[in-house]
Design a protein around this motif. Structure first.
Motif, short mmCIF file in Angstrom:
data_model
loop_
_atom_site.label_atom_id
_atom_site.label_comp_id
_atom_site.label_asym_id
_atom_site.label_seq_id
_atom_site.Cartn_x
_atom_site.Cartn_y
_atom_site.Cartn_z
N VAL A 177 -13.23 0.20 -9.93
CA VAL A 177 -13.44 0.70 -8.89
C VAL A 177 -13.28 0.10 -7.53
N LEU A 178 -13.69 -1.34 -7.53
CA LEU A 178 -13.56 -2.39 -6.48
C LEU A 178 -12.03 -2.51 -6.11
N GLY A 179 -11.45 -2.52 -7.39
CA GLY A 179 -9.94 -2.84 -7.21
C GLY A 179 -9.27 -1.70 -6.45
N ASP A 180 -9.59 -0.38 -6.93
CA ASP A 180 -9.10 0.75 -6.48
C ASP A 180 -9.34 0.92 -4.91
N MET A 205 -4.74 0.73 5.69
CA MET A 205 -4.67 -0.28 6.87
C MET A 205 -3.33 -0.60 7.31
N LEU A 206 -2.63 -0.96 6.03
CA LEU A 206 -1.32 -1.60 5.96
C LEU A 206 -0.24 -0.36 6.88
N VAL A 207 -0.70 0.74 6.40
CA VAL A 207 0.26 1.60 7.06
C VAL A 207 0.00 2.10 8.44
N LEU A 208 -1.26 1.87 8.66
CA LEU A 208 -1.76 2.00 10.16
C LEU A 208 -1.15 1.00 11.19
N SER A 209 -1.44 -0.27 10.54
CA SER A 209 -1.16 -1.31 11.55
C SER A 209 0.46 -1.33 11.52
N VAL A 210 1.22 -1.05 10.65
CA VAL A 210 2.71 -0.90 10.58
C VAL A 210 3.23 0.15 11.70
N GLN A 211 2.39 1.13 11.58
CA GLN A 211 2.69 2.50 12.67
C GLN A 211 2.27 1.90 13.98
N ARG A 212 1.26 1.20 14.15
CA ARG A 212 0.88 0.81 15.54
C ARG A 212 2.11 -0.31 16.06
N PHE A 213 2.67 -0.99 15.00
CA PHE A 213 3.41 -1.98 15.45
C PHE A 213 5.00 -1.45 16.03
N TYR A 214 5.40 -0.15 15.15
CA TYR A 214 6.54 0.03 15.25
C TYR A 214 6.85 1.44 15.89
N LEU A 215 5.90 2.36 15.74
CA LEU A 215 6.06 3.57 16.28
C LEU A 215 6.26 3.70 17.92
N CYS A 267 -4.70 -5.52 -0.49
CA CYS A 267 -3.91 -5.06 -1.52
C CYS A 267 -3.85 -5.99 -2.74
N LEU A 268 -3.57 -7.19 -2.38
CA LEU A 268 -3.60 -8.22 -3.41
C LEU A 268 -4.78 -8.30 -4.11
N ALA A 269 -5.87 -8.27 -3.57
CA ALA A 269 -7.17 -8.18 -4.16
C ALA A 269 -7.23 -7.33 -5.13
N ALA A 318 -10.18 -1.41 -2.72
CA ALA A 318 -9.61 -2.48 -2.07
C ALA A 318 -8.13 -2.25 -1.80
N LEU A 319 -7.40 -1.64 -3.06
CA LEU A 319 -6.10 -1.43 -2.79
C LEU A 319 -5.67 -0.28 -1.89
N ILE A 320 -6.58 1.02 -2.12
CA ILE A 320 -6.36 1.98 -1.11
C ILE A 320 -6.70 1.78 0.33
N SER A 321 -7.77 0.94 0.56
CA SER A 321 -8.14 0.66 1.70
C SER A 321 -7.06 -0.30 2.58
#
Ligand SMILES: [Zn+2]
Length: 136
Positions: free
Chosen positions: A70-73, A82-92, A18-20, A75-78
């Protein structure tokens, strides 16, 4: 514990992506801003600059701004995905829970939230209680 560490590294990697991505997009804006802000048609000027401006990162290698966008997009989208997926796995809830049988008071671990299950200890068909227990 291994799984936990993998989740943590996924989370860290998604933040880095995301930061990249944000950094790449900001760098693009920063690079084009002087010309875009003084142009009559900022949007088309921006698009033209993407294809004409080169970043002189490595001598002799053409790296157009559009690649950075393109690389920035990507990186940001993936990163966000990934953030949403990992947060879901953490808290759901509902992945692995502990049940307690109301008849024999024994606990067992199972997946999902079932309303009616067979107790693995006394074989009764029960409405199990879901209890809080730290699952590693
Ligand atoms: Zn039981």
């Amino acid at each position: 514990m291994k799984i936990f560490r993998r989740k943590r590294s996924t989370y860290a990697l998604s933040l880095v992506l995301c930061l990249a991505g944000i950094a790449a997009l900001l760098a693009t804006l920063w690079k084009t801003w002087p010309q875009v802000s003084s142009a009559k048609d900022p949007f088309s000027t921006f698009l033209t600059l993407l294809w004409t401006e080169n970043l002189g990162l490595i001598a002799g290698l053409e790296f157009k701004l559009v690649y950075l966008v393109v690389l920035g997009d990507v990186a940001l989208i993936s990163g966000v995905v990934m953030l949403v997926l990992s947060v879901q796995r953490f808290y759901l809830p509902g992945n692995v829970v502990w049940y307690r049988c109301p008849f024999c008071n024994k606990d067992w671990k199972s997946s999902g939230d079932k309303a009616l299950v067979h107790c693995p200890h006394c074989r009764q068909l029960v409405h199990p209680m879901i209890i809080e227990k730290s699952v590693e």
